[in-house]
Design an enzyme around this catalytic site. Structure first.
Site, PDB file in Angstrom:
ATOM      1  N   GLY A 288       0.802  -1.239   0.031  1.00 18.43           N
ATOM      2  CA  GLY A 288      -0.074   0.235  -0.067  1.00 18.43           C
ATOM      3  C   GLY A 288       0.846   1.202   0.005  1.00 18.43           C
ATOM      4  O   GLY A 288       0.135   2.439  -0.164  1.00 18.43           O
TER       5      GLY A 288
ATOM      6  N   CYS B 195      -0.134   3.561  -5.941  1.00 18.65           N
ATOM      7  CA  CYS B 195      -0.984   2.473  -5.464  1.00 18.65           C
ATOM      8  C   CYS B 195      -2.147   2.917  -4.742  1.00 18.65           C
ATOM      9  O   CYS B 195      -1.858   4.081  -4.268  1.00 18.65           O
ATOM     10  CB  CYS B 195       0.052   1.822  -4.435  1.00 18.65           C
TER      11      CYS B 195
ATOM     12  N   GLY C  20       3.081   2.407  -2.139  1.00 17.49           N
ATOM     13  CA  GLY C  20       3.374   3.067  -3.391  1.00 17.49           C
ATOM     14  C   GLY C  20       2.879   4.311  -4.003  1.00 17.49           C
ATOM     15  O   GLY C  20       1.586   4.589  -3.507  1.00 17.49           O
TER      16      GLY C  20
HETATM   17  P1  5GP Z   1       7.054   3.966  -5.108  1.00 19.40           P
HETATM   18  O1  5GP Z   1       8.568   3.875  -5.226  1.00 19.40           O
HETATM   19  O2  5GP Z   1       6.476   4.524  -6.596  1.00 19.40           O
HETATM   20  O3  5GP Z   1       6.328   4.820  -4.004  1.00 19.40           O
HETATM   21  O4  5GP Z   1       6.556   2.566  -5.153  1.00 19.40           O
HETATM   22  C1  5GP Z   1       6.931   1.589  -6.094  1.00 19.40           C
HETATM   23  C2  5GP Z   1       6.096   0.134  -5.702  1.00 19.40           C
HETATM   24  O5  5GP Z   1       4.851   0.364  -5.806  1.00 19.40           O
HETATM   25  C3  5GP Z   1       6.396  -0.869  -6.775  1.00 19.40           C
HETATM   26  O6  5GP Z   1       7.608  -1.328  -6.498  1.00 19.40           O
HETATM   27  C4  5GP Z   1       5.449  -1.666  -6.370  1.00 19.40           C
HETATM   28  O7  5GP Z   1       5.578  -2.817  -5.046  1.00 19.40           O
HETATM   29  C5  5GP Z   1       4.193  -0.906  -6.073  1.00 19.40           C
HETATM   30  N1  5GP Z   1       3.035  -0.639  -6.962  1.00 19.40           N
HETATM   31  C6  5GP Z   1       3.424  -0.456  -8.400  1.00 19.40           C
HETATM   32  N2  5GP Z   1       2.255  -0.589  -9.004  1.00 19.40           N
HETATM   33  C7  5GP Z   1       1.442  -0.752  -8.203  1.00 19.40           C
HETATM   34  C8  5GP Z   1      -0.222  -0.927  -8.331  1.00 19.40           C
HETATM   35  O8  5GP Z   1      -0.643  -0.865  -9.383  1.00 19.40           O
HETATM   36  N3  5GP Z   1      -0.994  -1.335  -7.113  1.00 19.40           N
HETATM   37  C9  5GP Z   1      -0.007  -1.493  -6.216  1.00 19.40           C
HETATM   38  N4  5GP Z   1      -0.978  -1.697  -4.904  1.00 19.40           N
HETATM   39  N5  5GP Z   1       1.061  -1.191  -5.797  1.00 19.40           N
HETATM   40  C10 5GP Z   1       1.904  -0.886  -6.892  1.00 19.40           C
END
Ligand code: 5GP
Length: 339
Positions: free
Chosen positions: A182, A187, A184
Site C-alpha cells: 500500500g 498504488c 507506493g
Molecule cells: P514508489 O517507489 O513509486 O512509491 O513504489 C513503487 C512500488 O509500488 C512498486 O515496487 C510496487 O511494489 C508498488 N506498485 C506498483 N504498481 C502498483 C499498483 O498498481 N498497485 C499497488 N498496490 N502497488 C503498486
C-alpha cells in the site's frame, strides 16, 4: 474483530536525530555494502538501491545507468527472451546488477528463461525476484519453495508487511523479503481495499524478524525523497526499491506527453487500468484496479537524480556518524514529529 494497540509509523512521521560525529566529509561515507545470503553461496557487493520491476522503471535503459553505480535493477516482466538476450550479450545491462522477475504462475517460465540463456552461453541475472501483490497466500510459499529447489540465485520474494510472514518466506527459501503493501506512489490499495501497513513500522518489524534468521529485507514503496531512503535504511532495510522517484526520466518507460509547452511522461501502477489493458487486454470483471495513472513533468537524464539520491544518503550518514550504509541502521535514532 481485534484492534492492535500502539502507533505504527510512516516515513513522514519521523525525522533522524543528528548525532556527534567524527566523519569530516561526505566523501568518507561508503554506500557500497557486501552481502552474504541465507540460502546461497552467492555474495554481492553494491549500493543496495534497486529500480522497481514496473515497466516504467525496470527498463534496460535504467539498468544500463544503474550498473555503472553498482546499483540493482529489477527488470520488468514484459521483455521478450530475445530482448533479454540482446541486452545481456551487448552488456547494456550487467547480470551482477540485475534481477529477473517472475509472478506466481511462472515457475515454468523461470526454467525456460534460465535454460535458454545458458544454452547460448549468456550469463544469467544474479537475482530472482518473485513478485506478487499479496504475499500472504499459502500458494506463494509453495512457489518460493519450488523456485528455491530449482535455483542457487539469491531470491527476493514479497510483498508482505509483518514479521511472521517475513519469517515464513525466509524459511521457504527467500534470501531477501520485499516489504510493502500500500505505500507506493501510484498504488491505491489502501483506498480501494482499506488494507495496508505504515511503511516505516513494517520495515522495523520485518527487518527484526528477518535478521534473526540471517535473512534480509527490501523496503518497497513510499520513498518520495532521498530522506525517505535514508529513513528506510535507518529503520533496518537492507535494500530499498524505488518506483516513482525514477519515473519520468529519459531512461524511464512510459509515453511522453506534450501539454502547454511542457513535456510530461506517463507513470502508472502495475495494477492500474492502464497497465492491465496494455498487457492483459482487459480488466477481469471480478477485480478492481489497485493503481493509478499519472503524468509527471519530464526530469531529464536519470544520472542527476541518482547523484541527488546518493548525495542525500551520504549526508544523512555524516549527520549521524555512520561510515557506511550498514552503520546507518546502528547510528539512527528517530524522533517522532508532533502532528
Ligand atoms: P514508489 O517507489 O513509486 O512509491 O513504489 C513503487 C512500488 O509500488 C512498486 O515496487 C510496487 O511494489 C508498488 N506498485 C506498483 N504498481 C502498483 C499498483 O498498481 N498497485 C499497488 N498496490 N502497488 C503498486
Amino acid at each position: 474483530m481485534r484492534l492492535e494497540d500502539g502507533f505504527k509509523l510512516d516515513f513522514d512521521d519521523v525525522l533522524i536525530r543528528p548525532k556527534r560525529s567524527t566523519l569530516s566529509s561526505r566523501k568518507l561515507v561508503d554506500l557500497k555494502r557486501s552481502f552474504k545470503f541465507r540460502h546461497t553461496e552467492a555474495v554481492w557487493l553494491g549500493i543496495p538501491i534497486i529500480a522497481a520491476n514496473m515497466d516504467t522503471t525496470g527498463t534496460f535503459e535504467i539498468g544500463n545507468v544503474f550498473k555503472k553505480h553498482k546499483m540493482l535493477t529489477a527488470i520488468h516482466k514484459f521483455y521478450s527472451l530475445e530482448e533479454w538476450e540482446k541486452a545481456l550479450s551487448s552488456s547494456q545491462i550487467s547480470p551482477e546488477y540485475t534481477a529477473v522477475t517472475f509472478g506466481i504462475e511462472e515457475a515454468e517460465n523461470a526454467a525456460i528463461f534460465f535454460e535458454s540463456l545458458k544454452k547460448k552461453n549468456i550469463e544469467c541475472p544474479k537475482f530472482i525476484c518473485l513478485d506478487v501483490a499479496n504475499g500472504y497466500n499459502e500458494k506463494f510459499l509453495d512457489f518460493v519453495k519450488k523456485i528455491r529447489d530449482q535455483f542457487t540465485n539469491p531470491i527476493i520474494a514479497g510483498n508482505v508487511v509483518t514479521g511472521e510472514m517475513t519469517e515464513a518466506l525466509i524459511l521457504a527459501g527467500a534470501d531477501i523479503v520485499k516489504i510493502g503493501i500500500g505505500p507506493g506512489s501510484v498504488c491505491t490499495t489502501r483506498t480501494v481495499t482499506g488494507v495496508g501497513y505504515p511503511q516505516l513500522s513494517a520495515i522495523i518489524e520485518c527487518s527484526d524478524a528477518a535478521h534473526g534468521l540471517s535473512g534480509h529485507v527490501m523496503s518497497d514503496g513510499g520513498c518520495a525523497t532521498p530522506g525517505d531512503i535514508s529513513k528506510a535504511f535507518g529503520a533496518g532495510a537492507d535494500f530499498v526499491m524505488l518506483g516513482g522517484m525514477l519515473a519520468a526520466h529519459e531512461e524511464s518507460g512510459g509515453a511522453s506527453i506534450e501539454r502547454d509547452g511542457k513535456t510530461y511522461k506517463e507513470f502508472y501502477g502495475m495494477s492500474s487500468d492502464t497497465a492491465m489493458e496494455r498487457y492483459y487486454g482487459d480488466i477481469k470483471d471480478y477485480r478492481a484496479s489497485e493503481g493509478e495513472a499519472i503524468s509527471l513533468e519530464f526530469r531529464g537524464p536519470i544520472d542527476k537524480t541518482i547523484q541527488q539520491i546518493l548525495g542525500g544518503i551520504r549526508s544523512a550518514a555524516t549527520y549521524v556518524g555512520a561510515k557506511d550504509i550498514k552503520d546507518l541502521q546502528k547510528c539512527t535514532s528517530f524522533v517522532l514529529k508532533y502532528k
